[in-house]
Design a protein around this motif. Structure first.
Motif, PDB file in Angstrom:
ATOM      1  N   ALA A  33      -0.281  -2.159   9.290  1.00 15.21           N
ATOM      2  CA  ALA A  33      -0.490  -2.614  10.669  1.00 15.21           C
ATOM      3  C   ALA A  33      -1.910  -3.114  10.893  1.00 15.21           C
ATOM      4  O   ALA A  33      -2.170  -3.844  11.850  1.00 15.21           O
ATOM      5  N   ASP A  85       0.858  -1.184   0.000  1.00 19.61           N
ATOM      6  CA  ASP A  85       0.000   0.000   0.000  1.00 19.61           C
ATOM      7  C   ASP A  85       0.892   1.230   0.000  1.00 19.61           C
ATOM      8  O   ASP A  85       1.985   1.213   0.568  1.00 19.61           O
ATOM      9  N   ASP A  92       0.476   3.817   1.627  1.00 20.24           N
ATOM     10  CA  ASP A  92       0.593   4.288   3.010  1.00 20.24           C
ATOM     11  C   ASP A  92       1.064   3.127   3.876  1.00 20.24           C
ATOM     12  O   ASP A  92       0.270   2.266   4.255  1.00 20.24           O
ATOM     13  N   PRO A  93       2.353   3.064   4.213  1.00 26.36           N
ATOM     14  CA  PRO A  93       2.877   1.935   4.987  1.00 26.36           C
ATOM     15  C   PRO A  93       2.177   1.739   6.327  1.00 26.36           C
ATOM     16  O   PRO A  93       2.112   0.631   6.845  1.00 26.36           O
ATOM     17  N   GLY A  94       1.611   2.808   6.879  1.00 24.70           N
ATOM     18  CA  GLY A  94       0.941   2.701   8.156  1.00 24.70           C
ATOM     19  C   GLY A  94      -0.279   1.794   8.116  1.00 24.70           C
ATOM     20  O   GLY A  94      -0.689   1.245   9.147  1.00 24.70           O
ATOM     21  N   ARG A  95      -0.851   1.629   6.950  1.00 27.66           N
ATOM     22  CA  ARG A  95      -2.045   0.785   6.829  1.00 27.66           C
ATOM     23  C   ARG A  95      -1.729  -0.703   6.998  1.00 27.66           C
ATOM     24  O   ARG A  95      -2.615  -1.492   7.272  1.00 27.66           O
TER      25      ARG A  95
END
Length: 299
Positions: free
Chosen positions: A41, A34, A36-39
């Motif tokens: 998690a 993705d 957005d790497p934060g997604r």
């Protein structure tokens, strides 16, 4: 054996979460990507692929790759071109595309997949964030039978119903047709319920009668409780419905089908998209109708 996943938005994340849980239990893995790497998690058990060229190649090497992307432009940027996903996928791989996009973009993917020897399955999802969390989505699938049979065990981890509807872009047309029904229903309900309120009928009475009337439907039943609480948290936003209604109108024009109702509904969503309602649920069309009628919150 790895499965690849690209796109972890509002629907993509819970879908990928169900799939990752299943794959890990079977001794396999999900490779997720993705912007957005934060997604990442939000998908326990999935392996993060990163955002570089190496990561893209790793995902493309998976035997099955599933995409869940917001629009035609995003899908084209990810999948098409000399550096795109399809140019990197291995022969006899399967690409399952679950987004709501135009039949034209989908046909371009199918052509590129055929040239590469990749099996391409158009599989747009129907449902909301709540049905995605409950693994109760509906899928409309069109493409080679072999692609669906290979993908079905994966898709069934987050879909309650899987409908095979053809071998080309039938799934895209059906998804847009269903969204036309859904999006138009919200605008009709907004106008009708506002008329009843303006005529002095109590809000609770309106909803009680609606839920037991011939106008009731699974969609109406699903929305009654949020309407009762005046809760317009977005299961599917005004902005998202504007996109889908615009796709429906364009698909009709390209197919030679007059779409005057869809065009009117699209224009209503476009008007609402330019207000503070943009990021609320598409049933917030009710608020727009009430404002036009000079109504505040019900007592």
């Amino acid at each position: 054996m790895q499965t690849g996943w690209i796109g972890l938005g509002k629907l993509g994340a819970p879908m990928a979460r169900h799939l990752a849980r299943h794959l890990v239990a079977e001794g396999h893995s999900l490779l997720a990507l993705d912007r957005d790497p934060g997604r990442l998690a939000a998908v326990p058990g999935a392996e993060a692929a990163g955002l570089d060229r190496v990561a893209a190649c790793r995902v493309a090497a998976c035997r099955v790759v599933i995409t869940s992307l917001p629009d035609d432009a995003s899908l084209g940027a990810v999948a098409l071109g000399t550096e795109g996903l399809l140019a990197r996928m291995t022969r006899d791989g399967v690409l399952v595309e679950t987004s709501t996009v135009s039949p034209q973009t989908s046909a371009a993917l199918r052509e590129a997949a055929d040239a590469r020897g990749v099996l391409y399955l158009a599989a747009p999802v129907s449902g909301s964030t709540a049905t995605a969390e409950a693994a109760a989505l509906t899928l409309f699938c069109s493409g080679p039978e072999a692609a669906l049979e290979r993908a079905r065990p994966l898709l069934s981890t987050f879909a309650r119903a899987i409908h095979a509807v053809g071998e080309a872009e039938e799934a895209r047309f059906l998804k847009l047709a269903i969204n036309h029904f859904v999006g138009s229903t919200a605008q009709i309900a907004a106008e009708a319920l506002t008329l009843a309120r303006k005529g002095g009928v109590a809000w609770e009475t309106i909803l009680a009668v609606l839920g037991s009337s011939v106008a009731a439907s699974p969609l109406v039943a699903y929305k009654l409780d949020p309407l009762r609480r005046r809760d317009f948290a977005p299961a599917f936003s005004i902005a998202q419905m504007l996109k889908d209604m615009s796709l429906a109108v364009a698909a009709g024009e390209a197919a030679g089908v007059a779409m005057p109702v869809a065009a009117l509904v699209r224009d209503l969503y476009a008007e609402q998209d330019g207000t503070d309602l943009r990021d609320l649920d598409f049933f917030a069309a009710l608020l727009a109708a009430e404002r036009r009628a000079g109504l505040g919150e019900p007592a």
